[in-house]
Enzyme design. Structure first.
Site, short mmCIF file in Angstrom:
data_model
loop_
_atom_site.label_atom_id
_atom_site.label_comp_id
_atom_site.label_asym_id
_atom_site.label_seq_id
_atom_site.Cartn_x
_atom_site.Cartn_y
_atom_site.Cartn_z
N ASN A 10 0.85 -1.22 -0.01
CA ASN A 10 0.02 0.30 -0.17
C ASN A 10 0.78 1.31 0.18
OD1 ASN A 10 -1.82 1.96 0.57
ND2 ASN A 10 -2.30 1.16 2.46
N LYS A 12 0.10 4.29 -0.30
CA LYS A 12 -0.63 5.35 0.29
C LYS A 12 -0.05 6.73 -0.60
CE LYS A 12 -0.10 3.24 4.82
NZ LYS A 12 -0.08 3.18 6.14
N HIS A 95 -9.42 1.22 5.07
CA HIS A 95 -8.07 1.36 5.83
C HIS A 95 -8.36 2.47 7.12
CE1 HIS A 95 -4.10 2.46 6.51
NE2 HIS A 95 -3.74 1.46 6.16
N GLU A 97 -6.63 4.93 7.88
CA GLU A 97 -6.63 6.22 7.67
C GLU A 97 -7.79 6.63 6.85
OE1 GLU A 97 -2.94 5.52 5.52
OE2 GLU A 97 -1.86 5.10 7.73
N GLY A 173 2.57 2.08 10.65
CA GLY A 173 3.77 3.32 10.75
C GLY A 173 4.39 3.60 11.87
P1 PGA Z 1 2.85 0.12 7.67
O1 PGA Z 1 1.27 0.29 7.14
O2 PGA Z 1 3.45 -1.06 7.14
O3 PGA Z 1 3.65 1.32 7.18
O4 PGA Z 1 2.90 0.10 9.01
C1 PGA Z 1 0.53 -0.75 7.01
C2 PGA Z 1 -0.75 -0.09 6.34
O5 PGA Z 1 -0.95 0.87 6.81
O6 PGA Z 1 -1.33 -0.90 5.42
#
Ligand code: PGA
Length: 250
Positions: A10, A12, A95, A97, A173
Site C-alpha cells: 500500500n 498510500k 483502511h 486512515e 507506521g
Molecule cells: P505500515 O503500514 O507497514 O507502514 O505500518 C501498513 C498499512 O497501513 O497498511
C-alpha cells in the site's frame, strides 16, 4: 487447507509518476515471487501507468480506495465503474486512515463493498483496533463489530471476493508490530467469528492478511502463524528490496 497467500504493498499518498515508474521497473526486475500473489496499490494518478507496465507480469495493481456511488456530482472522487474501466480488479476498503481522516463509517464502507462487488471488483477489507481498545480488553469487540457491520450482509458466494486485513492502528507506521502470538490470536478469533456466521468451510477459505510495521526482519515469523495468509505492507513496500524480501518470507 491451502489458502491464497498474498503480499500487498500500500503506497498510500507517496510516489508521483516518475517515482512510480522507477519503483515499477525495480519490481519488474525481481522475478522470484512464486510463493504468493503480489499486489501493489499506487495512487489514483499512477494506476493506469502501473497497469500498463505490469500487465504481462503477475503483479496485480490494486486501488487504495473507491467511492460508494457509480457516478454523479462527487467532486474529486473515483468510482468502482471508473476503476473497472482501466482494468482494476481489486480495491482496498476500510483502511484506518480512511476511517479516521475521512470519517468513513461502517455504513459507508458497507456501501463501498457493495458497489465494488457490483462492478466485479474484489476487496481487501481492512479493520483494526486502537491501543486504548487493546488496553481495555475491548479489541475483540471492536474487530467483530467492524467486520459484522460492513460485511455480514454479504452472501456466502460474495465472500469469494473478500480478502481481510487485520491492521491494529497502534502498529501502523509506528515501527511497533503486534507480536506473532497477538496476531495469531486475533486471526484465529476472526476466522471463528466468520465460521459462526457462515460456515467453517467458508471461514477456512478466507485469506487474512496482517498489516502494521511488517518489515523484512519480522515478516517470516508473522507469516509462519497458522491463520496468517500474508501481509498488507505500508512503509516497507516503497523500497523494492524490502518489499521483495517480505514477499519471499513464506
Ligand atoms: P505500515 O503500514 O507497514 O507502514 O505500518 C501498513 C498499512 O497501513 O497498511
Amino acid at each position: 487447507m491451502t489458502r491464497k497467500k498474498i503480499v500487498a504493498g500500500n503506497w498510500k499518498m507517496n510516489n508521483g509518476l516518475q517515482e512510480t515508474e522507477i519503483l515499477i521497473n525495480e519490481l519488474l526486475a525481481e522475478t522470484n515471487h512464486s510463493g504468493c500473489e503480489v499486489m501493489v496499490a499506487p495512487s489514483f494518478v499512477s494506476l493506469k501507468t502501473a497497469i500498463d507496465s505490469l500487465n504481462d507480469n503477475d503483479i496485480e495493481v490494486v486501488s487504495q480506495n473507491v467511492h460508494q456511488s457509480n457516478d454523479g456530482a462527487y467532486t474529486g472522487e473515483v468510482s468502482a465503474k471508473m476503476l473497472s474501466s482501466i482494468g482494476i480488479k481489486t480495491t482496498i476498503i476500510g483502511h484506518s486512515e480512511r476511517r479516521e481522516y475521512f470519517s468513513e463509517t461502517h455504513e459507508i464502507l458497507k456501501n463501498k463493498v457493495d458497489i465494488s462487488l457490483q462492478n466485479s471488483i474484489k476487496i481487501i477489507f481492512c479493520f483494526g483496533e486502537e491501543l486504548k481498545d487493546r488496553k481495555t480488553n475491548n479489541h475483540f469487540n471492536i474487530i467483530s463489530n467492524q467486520i459484522s457491520e460492513s460485511l455480514f450482509h454479504l452472501s456466502s458466494s460474495d465472500w469469494n471476493n473478500i480478502i481481510l486485513a487485520y491492521e491494529p492502528i497502534w502498529a501502523i507506521g509506528t515501527g511497533e508490530t503486534a507480536s506473532s502470538d497477538q496476531v495469531q490470536e486475533m486471526h484465529s478469533f476472526i476466522r471463528n467469528f466468520i465460521a459462526q456466521k457462515y460456515s467453517n468451510e467458508l471461514a477456512q477459505k478466507i485469506s487474512i492478511l496482517y498489516g502494521g510495521s511488517v518489515k523484512p526482519n519480522n515478516a517470516k515469523e508473522i507469516f509462519s502463524m497458522t491463520d496468517v495468509d500474508g501481509g498488507l505492507i505500508g512503509g516497507a513496500s516503497l523500497k523494492s528490496k524490502d518489499f521483495f524480501s517480505i514477499v519471499n518470507s513464506f
